[in-house]
Write an enzyme that holds these catalytic residues in place. Sequence first.
Site, mmCIF file in Angstrom:
data_model
loop_
_atom_site.group_PDB
_atom_site.id
_atom_site.type_symbol
_atom_site.label_atom_id
_atom_site.label_comp_id
_atom_site.label_asym_id
_atom_site.label_seq_id
_atom_site.Cartn_x
_atom_site.Cartn_y
_atom_site.Cartn_z
ATOM 1 N N CYS A 79 0.851 -1.306 -0.157
ATOM 2 C CA CYS A 79 0.099 -0.004 0.044
ATOM 3 C C CYS A 79 0.968 1.284 0.120
ATOM 4 O O CYS A 79 0.533 2.207 -0.975
ATOM 5 C CB CYS A 79 -0.852 -0.051 1.239
ATOM 6 S SG CYS A 79 -0.190 -0.528 2.591
HETATM 7 N N1 NAP Z 1 -4.301 -4.286 5.262
HETATM 8 C C1 NAP Z 1 -3.851 -3.604 4.180
HETATM 9 O O1 NAP Z 1 -4.115 -2.323 4.165
HETATM 10 C C2 NAP Z 1 -2.990 -4.347 3.245
HETATM 11 C C3 NAP Z 1 -2.687 -3.476 2.266
HETATM 12 C C4 NAP Z 1 -1.891 -4.156 1.197
HETATM 13 C C5 NAP Z 1 -1.158 -5.511 1.443
HETATM 14 N N2 NAP Z 1 -1.787 -6.157 2.470
HETATM 15 C C6 NAP Z 1 -1.260 -7.644 2.689
HETATM 16 O O2 NAP Z 1 -2.347 -8.471 2.465
HETATM 17 C C7 NAP Z 1 -2.044 -9.676 3.261
HETATM 18 C C8 NAP Z 1 -3.326 -9.751 4.117
HETATM 19 O O3 NAP Z 1 -3.295 -8.700 5.164
HETATM 20 P P1 NAP Z 1 -4.718 -8.192 5.728
HETATM 21 O O4 NAP Z 1 -4.358 -6.804 6.612
HETATM 22 O O5 NAP Z 1 -5.893 -8.304 5.190
HETATM 23 O O6 NAP Z 1 -4.540 -9.117 7.104
HETATM 24 P P2 NAP Z 1 -5.663 -9.816 8.122
HETATM 25 O O7 NAP Z 1 -6.944 -8.807 8.087
HETATM 26 O O8 NAP Z 1 -4.919 -9.821 9.393
HETATM 27 O O9 NAP Z 1 -6.274 -11.155 7.535
HETATM 28 C C9 NAP Z 1 -5.309 -12.195 7.382
HETATM 29 C C10 NAP Z 1 -6.069 -13.170 6.526
HETATM 30 O O10 NAP Z 1 -5.123 -14.362 6.711
HETATM 31 C C11 NAP Z 1 -5.569 -15.509 6.778
HETATM 32 N N3 NAP Z 1 -5.042 -16.492 7.452
HETATM 33 C C12 NAP Z 1 -4.389 -16.596 8.708
HETATM 34 N N4 NAP Z 1 -3.677 -17.769 8.586
HETATM 35 C C13 NAP Z 1 -3.545 -18.496 7.597
HETATM 36 C C14 NAP Z 1 -3.143 -19.619 6.939
HETATM 37 N N5 NAP Z 1 -2.335 -20.270 7.576
HETATM 38 N N6 NAP Z 1 -3.234 -19.825 5.559
HETATM 39 C C15 NAP Z 1 -3.999 -18.847 4.816
HETATM 40 N N7 NAP Z 1 -4.481 -17.931 5.088
HETATM 41 C C16 NAP Z 1 -4.443 -17.599 6.716
HETATM 42 C C17 NAP Z 1 -6.763 -14.962 8.119
HETATM 43 O O11 NAP Z 1 -7.901 -16.107 8.045
HETATM 44 P P3 NAP Z 1 -8.800 -16.668 9.380
HETATM 45 O O12 NAP Z 1 -9.691 -16.247 9.238
HETATM 46 O O13 NAP Z 1 -8.554 -18.023 9.474
HETATM 47 O O14 NAP Z 1 -7.880 -15.896 10.379
HETATM 48 C C18 NAP Z 1 -7.205 -13.980 7.339
HETATM 49 O O15 NAP Z 1 -7.969 -14.125 6.418
HETATM 50 C C19 NAP Z 1 -0.736 -9.277 4.064
HETATM 51 O O16 NAP Z 1 0.244 -10.217 3.551
HETATM 52 C C20 NAP Z 1 -0.791 -7.797 4.122
HETATM 53 O O17 NAP Z 1 0.652 -7.398 4.180
HETATM 54 C C21 NAP Z 1 -2.467 -5.606 3.496
#
Ligand code: NAP
Length: 339
Positions: A143
């Site tokens: 981001c």
């Molecule tokens: N947040 C942002 O603004 C943003 C922006 C750009 C990129 N990202 C990237 O996108 C990715 C997700 O970020 P987020 O912020 O959306 O994270 P998040 O809200 O913390 O959600 C994490 C997700 O990963 C899942 N997860 C946990 N353990 C897992 C496993 N062993 N195998 C597969 N999935 C698993 C969780 O599922 P459960 O329901 O099972 O816990 C949940 O759906 C990260 O790599 C982050 O760096 C985030």
Amino acid sequence: VVGASGYSGAVFTALASNHPNLELRFATSDKAAGEPVASRLGLPNGSKLRFSSHDDALKLSHDVDVVVIASSSEHAMRLAPVIAAHARVVDLSGAFRLDAAAYPKWYGFEHAAASELQRAFYGLPELFGPPPSETRIVSNPGCYATAGLLAAAPLLRDAVASADDVIIDGKSGISGAGRRADEAYSFVELAEEVRAYKVGTHAHTPEIARYLQRYAHGSAEPRVTFTPHLVPLRRGLLVTAYMVARQGATTESVRASLERSYEGKSFVRVVGIDEVSAHAAAGTPMALVGACVTGHRIVSVCALDNLLKGAASQAMQNVNALLGLPDAAGLSTYARFAP
Ligand SMILES: NC(=O)c1ccc[n+]([C@@H]2O[C@H](COP(=O)([O-])OP(=O)(O)OC[C@H]3O[C@@H](n4cnc5c(N)ncnc54)[C@H](OP(=O)(O)O)[C@@H]3O)[C@@H](O)[C@H]2O)c1
């Protein structure tokens, strides 16, 4: 969608389920396994799909064209190459953005898929175009990196800014840290708070330098100092890039450089520097960019929604490109009035 219960995966899932050309075939979450996706994500279309567990992702992926992964970088590094053997992948994590040698320092693990990493395409469409047809893994940019690159890259290419000393000051809403629940991210700790974090250690630092290099003249990577801050917003991100102005650079030439770069691009709008605001971008797939020259510096500001142009809507642009659909398919009616 793998990781469809997290913030960025959930937003992508919502976009996919309203996309005119896509059918959402599976969505994984261990926490919500078995629950209906539509009710959990507040989707209106009455889909009967239920969350599958993460362990089922590989099996389910045999039946689809594209898998979007929105989980941790280490998990995505292991899963994406296996899926890429039969389906295309858009990965929202940092697993496919840097050289293999950089992973221990910036991500804290050894990269175990060096050849897939080398072949992955960095999917920032407004700067690097669509992925070549043979692409198996698209790495969706970070981001802060998306905002920093959109603010700075054209100014290096047009030689109005020097690449020697690029300072990126970033501020992100708390959803940027994901859907976690620990003390440091609780309401009481973060409301009315502003603080820098991961100073000198945030993994978007080498990402910005690496992809800015493609726009810089000369072989050395631009020298980038990046400091992220968390600000008490739910979503929205603003980056201010400070660069040394080259001789003759004016506010007009800087603005002309941005306008040339983003002409005809649906999701980047060049505006006056005072109009770039996180609030104006939040809830939309747009990045707003504006710049000026002050003293010896160029100041270029970019705002976007960390969960949309910083994650899910950019991932949708990449899915569209992989499937030969228009860039804005599934996103064109996505607008919001933000009073
Ligand atoms: N947040 C942002 O603004 C943003 C922006 C750009 C990129 N990202 C990237 O996108 C990715 C997700 O970020 P987020 O912020 O959306 O994270 P998040 O809200 O913390 O959600 C994490 C997700 O990963 C899942 N997860 C946990 N353990 C897992 C496993 N062993 N195998 C597969 N999935 C698993 C969780 O599922 P459960 O329901 O099972 O816990 C949940 O759906 C990260 O790599 C982050 O760096 C985030």
